[in-house]
Structures are given as C-alpha cells and as structure tokens.
Design a protein around this motif. Structure first.
Motif, PDB file in Angstrom:
ATOM      1  N   UNK A   1       0.829  -1.203   0.000  1.00 20.53           N
ATOM      2  CA  UNK A   1       0.000   0.000   0.000  1.00 20.53           C
ATOM      3  C   UNK A   1       0.864   1.253   0.000  1.00 20.53           C
ATOM      4  N   UNK A   2       1.959   1.228   0.769  1.00 23.16           N
ATOM      5  CA  UNK A   2       2.850   2.384   0.821  1.00 23.16           C
ATOM      6  C   UNK A   2       3.514   2.622  -0.521  1.00 23.16           C
ATOM      7  N   UNK A   3       3.982   1.559  -1.159  1.00 22.86           N
ATOM      8  CA  UNK A   3       4.656   1.740  -2.443  1.00 22.86           C
ATOM      9  C   UNK A   3       3.671   2.185  -3.516  1.00 22.86           C
ATOM     10  N   UNK A   4       2.425   1.728  -3.450  1.00 28.72           N
ATOM     11  CA  UNK A   4       1.421   2.192  -4.405  1.00 28.72           C
ATOM     12  C   UNK A   4       1.097   3.657  -4.197  1.00 28.72           C
ATOM     13  N   UNK A   5       1.106   4.119  -2.950  1.00 26.82           N
ATOM     14  CA  UNK A   5       0.866   5.535  -2.653  1.00 26.82           C
ATOM     15  C   UNK A   5       1.938   6.389  -3.307  1.00 26.82           C
ATOM     16  N   UNK A   6       3.185   6.016  -3.131  1.00 23.31           N
ATOM     17  CA  UNK A   6       4.299   6.767  -3.714  1.00 23.31           C
ATOM     18  C   UNK A   6       4.239   6.710  -5.234  1.00 23.31           C
ATOM     19  N   UNK A   7       3.941   5.546  -5.776  1.00 26.97           N
ATOM     20  CA  UNK A   7       3.871   5.377  -7.225  1.00 26.97           C
ATOM     21  C   UNK A   7       2.780   6.246  -7.827  1.00 26.97           C
ATOM     22  N   UNK A   8       1.624   6.305  -7.195  1.00 31.29           N
ATOM     23  CA  UNK A   8       0.524   7.125  -7.715  1.00 31.29           C
ATOM     24  C   UNK A   8       0.828   8.609  -7.603  1.00 31.29           C
ATOM     25  N   UNK A   9       1.542   9.012  -6.567  1.00 33.56           N
ATOM     26  CA  UNK A   9       1.929  10.419  -6.459  1.00 33.56           C
ATOM     27  C   UNK A   9       2.858  10.788  -7.604  1.00 33.56           C
ATOM     28  N   UNK A  10       3.850   9.939  -7.874  1.00 37.10           N
ATOM     29  CA  UNK A  10       4.799  10.219  -8.957  1.00 37.10           C
ATOM     30  C   UNK A  10       4.107  10.274 -10.316  1.00 37.10           C
ATOM     31  N   UNK A  11       3.296   9.269 -10.603  1.00 34.87           N
ATOM     32  CA  UNK A  11       2.649   9.212 -11.914  1.00 34.87           C
ATOM     33  C   UNK A  11       1.569  10.275 -12.070  1.00 34.87           C
ATOM     34  N   UNK A  12       0.829  10.543 -11.013  1.00 32.76           N
ATOM     35  CA  UNK A  12      -0.198  11.581 -11.068  1.00 32.76           C
ATOM     36  C   UNK A  12       0.395  12.965 -11.255  1.00 32.76           C
ATOM     37  N   UNK A  13       1.484  13.241 -10.565  1.00 30.42           N
ATOM     38  CA  UNK A  13       2.142  14.532 -10.727  1.00 30.42           C
ATOM     39  C   UNK A  13       2.704  14.680 -12.133  1.00 30.42           C
ATOM     40  N   UNK A  14       3.266  13.607 -12.665  1.00 25.39           N
ATOM     41  CA  UNK A  14       3.806  13.674 -14.024  1.00 25.39           C
ATOM     42  C   UNK A  14       2.694  13.925 -15.039  1.00 25.39           C
ATOM     43  N   UNK A  15       1.566  13.269 -14.882  1.00 20.67           N
ATOM     44  CA  UNK A  15       0.443  13.486 -15.797  1.00 20.67           C
ATOM     45  C   UNK A  15      -0.058  14.928 -15.698  1.00 20.67           C
ATOM     46  N   UNK A  16      -0.147  15.457 -14.485  1.00 20.93           N
ATOM     47  CA  UNK A  16      -0.596  16.843 -14.313  1.00 20.93           C
ATOM     48  C   UNK A  16       0.384  17.833 -14.943  1.00 20.93           C
ATOM     49  N   UNK A  17       1.668  17.563 -14.832  1.00 17.25           N
ATOM     50  CA  UNK A  17       2.675  18.447 -15.425  1.00 17.25           C
ATOM     51  C   UNK A  17       2.552  18.462 -16.945  1.00 17.25           C
ATOM     52  N   UNK A  18       2.426  17.285 -17.543  1.00 15.29           N
ATOM     53  CA  UNK A  18       2.333  17.204 -19.003  1.00 15.29           C
ATOM     54  C   UNK A  18       1.057  17.875 -19.507  1.00 15.29           C
ATOM     55  N   UNK A  19      -0.058  17.633 -18.846  1.00 14.80           N
ATOM     56  CA  UNK A  19      -1.330  18.255 -19.245  1.00 14.80           C
ATOM     57  C   UNK A  19      -1.243  19.777 -19.097  1.00 14.80           C
ATOM     58  N   UNK A  20      -0.627  20.241 -18.006  1.00 12.11           N
ATOM     59  CA  UNK A  20      -0.478  21.679 -17.810  1.00 12.11           C
ATOM     60  C   UNK A  20       0.385  22.323 -18.879  1.00 12.11           C
ATOM     61  N   UNK A  21       1.476  21.689 -19.250  1.00 13.22           N
ATOM     62  CA  UNK A  21       2.322  22.252 -20.300  1.00 13.22           C
ATOM     63  C   UNK A  21       1.649  22.163 -21.665  1.00 13.22           C
ATOM     64  N   UNK A  22       0.822  21.165 -21.886  1.00 13.77           N
ATOM     65  CA  UNK A  22       0.093  21.093 -23.147  1.00 13.77           C
ATOM     66  C   UNK A  22      -0.904  22.245 -23.248  1.00 13.77           C
ATOM     67  N   UNK A  23      -1.609  22.511 -22.155  1.00 15.49           N
ATOM     68  CA  UNK A  23      -2.574  23.613 -22.153  1.00 15.49           C
ATOM     69  C   UNK A  23      -1.872  24.963 -22.262  1.00 15.49           C
ATOM     70  N   UNK A  24      -0.704  25.087 -21.688  1.00 14.89           N
ATOM     71  CA  UNK A  24       0.019  26.349 -21.675  1.00 14.89           C
ATOM     72  C   UNK A  24       0.800  26.605 -22.961  1.00 14.89           C
ATOM     73  N   UNK A  25       1.486  25.569 -23.477  1.00 14.86           N
ATOM     74  CA  UNK A  25       2.395  25.821 -24.569  1.00 14.86           C
ATOM     75  C   UNK A  25       2.237  24.949 -25.794  1.00 14.86           C
ATOM     76  N   UNK A  26       1.279  24.064 -25.814  1.00 14.28           N
ATOM     77  CA  UNK A  26       1.058  23.239 -26.988  1.00 14.28           C
ATOM     78  C   UNK A  26       1.809  21.913 -26.948  1.00 14.28           C
ATOM     79  N   UNK A  27       1.887  21.289 -28.120  1.00 18.90           N
ATOM     80  CA  UNK A  27       2.425  19.933 -28.222  1.00 18.90           C
ATOM     81  C   UNK A  27       3.923  19.871 -27.928  1.00 18.90           C
ATOM     82  N   UNK A  28       4.684  20.848 -28.417  1.00 12.86           N
ATOM     83  CA  UNK A  28       6.130  20.829 -28.175  1.00 12.86           C
ATOM     84  C   UNK A  28       6.430  20.945 -26.688  1.00 12.86           C
ATOM     85  N   UNK A  29       5.726  21.811 -26.000  1.00 14.82           N
ATOM     86  CA  UNK A  29       5.922  21.962 -24.557  1.00 14.82           C
ATOM     87  C   UNK A  29       5.521  20.691 -23.820  1.00 14.82           C
ATOM     88  N   UNK A  30       4.434  20.053 -24.253  1.00 16.80           N
ATOM     89  CA  UNK A  30       4.000  18.815 -23.604  1.00 16.80           C
ATOM     90  C   UNK A  30       5.008  17.691 -23.817  1.00 16.80           C
TER      91      UNK A  30
END
Length: 124
Positions: free
Chosen positions: A5-34
């Motif tokens: 459960x602990x390792x899944x918590x850490x894994x979901x934080x890492x992957x969720x943050x990465x997805x949010x970063x990519x989506x945010x850069x796509x909305x902000x700067x387009x495909x190249x930024x994403x």
C-alpha cells in the motif's frame, strides 16, 4: 500487505504529478511543450519508479554492508537509466531544453518528497 500500500501511494503520487505536469504544459504551450515536459519529467519519473520498485520489492534480510551496497548499486543504475533515456530523447527529438530541465527538476523534487506519504503520522 502494508508495504504494498505504501509503495502504491508513492507510485501514484509520482505518476499523477507527471500526468498533471504534461497536461499543464500542453494547455500552456502546446504539443512541443508537452513533449518536452514528458521527456524531462518522464525520464526522472521512470528512474524514480525503477528505484522505488527495486528497493521496496526486496524482502530479503541483508546485513548492513550488503544493504548499503544494494542501495548504492540501485541508485547508480537509476542515474544511468535517467541520463541515458534523457540524452537519447534529447538527441532524437527537437525539444525545448528549458522545459525539459524545469520538469526534470520538478519531478526530482516530487520524487524526493513522495516517500513521505509512506510513513504513518504519529500523534504526540
């Protein structure tokens, strides 16, 4: 069971943050930024996930010297994985290097603090 459960918590934080970063850069700067954000943060996240799975999967009791050797060897492989993937993708694709760098650093910061969710809160 609790360790998984602990390792899944850490894994979901890492992957969720990465997805949010990519989506945010796509909305902000387009495909190249994403794509740049995916390469920068994704290479670091890939290494962090490798390290997490490798260290939390070992259930074998090791001597302190063997445990330290295992930890440093895993960390060395993680760094080699991160930088080889990062350099390969930077050479193969046209990317915004500043976005790659910024998202790499952000992913490193998140990866450094994500294991804190694995510890129980103690009430004094």
């Amino acid at each position: 069971m609790q360790r998984q459960k602990k390792s899944k918590c850490v894994l979901w934080i890492l992957l969720g943050a990465q997805a949010a970063i990519v989506i945010g850069f796509y909305a902000w700067g387009g495909a190249l930024a994403a794509w740049s954000a995916l390469v920068g943060g994704g290479s670091n996240t890939l290494g962090q996930v490798y390290f997490l799975l490798k260290t939390l999967r070992s259930n074998v009791a090791l001597t302190p010297k063997a445990a330290l050797y295992y930890f440093y060897r895993t960390e060395l492989f993680k760094m080699a994985l991160i930088f080889s993937v990062l350099m390969l993708l930077l050479v193969l694709f046209k990317l915004n290097v500043w976005i790659v760098f910024v998202t790499f650093v952000v992913a490193q910061c998140i990866g450094s603090f994500a294991p804190l969710c694995a510890f129980k809160q103690r009430r004094i």
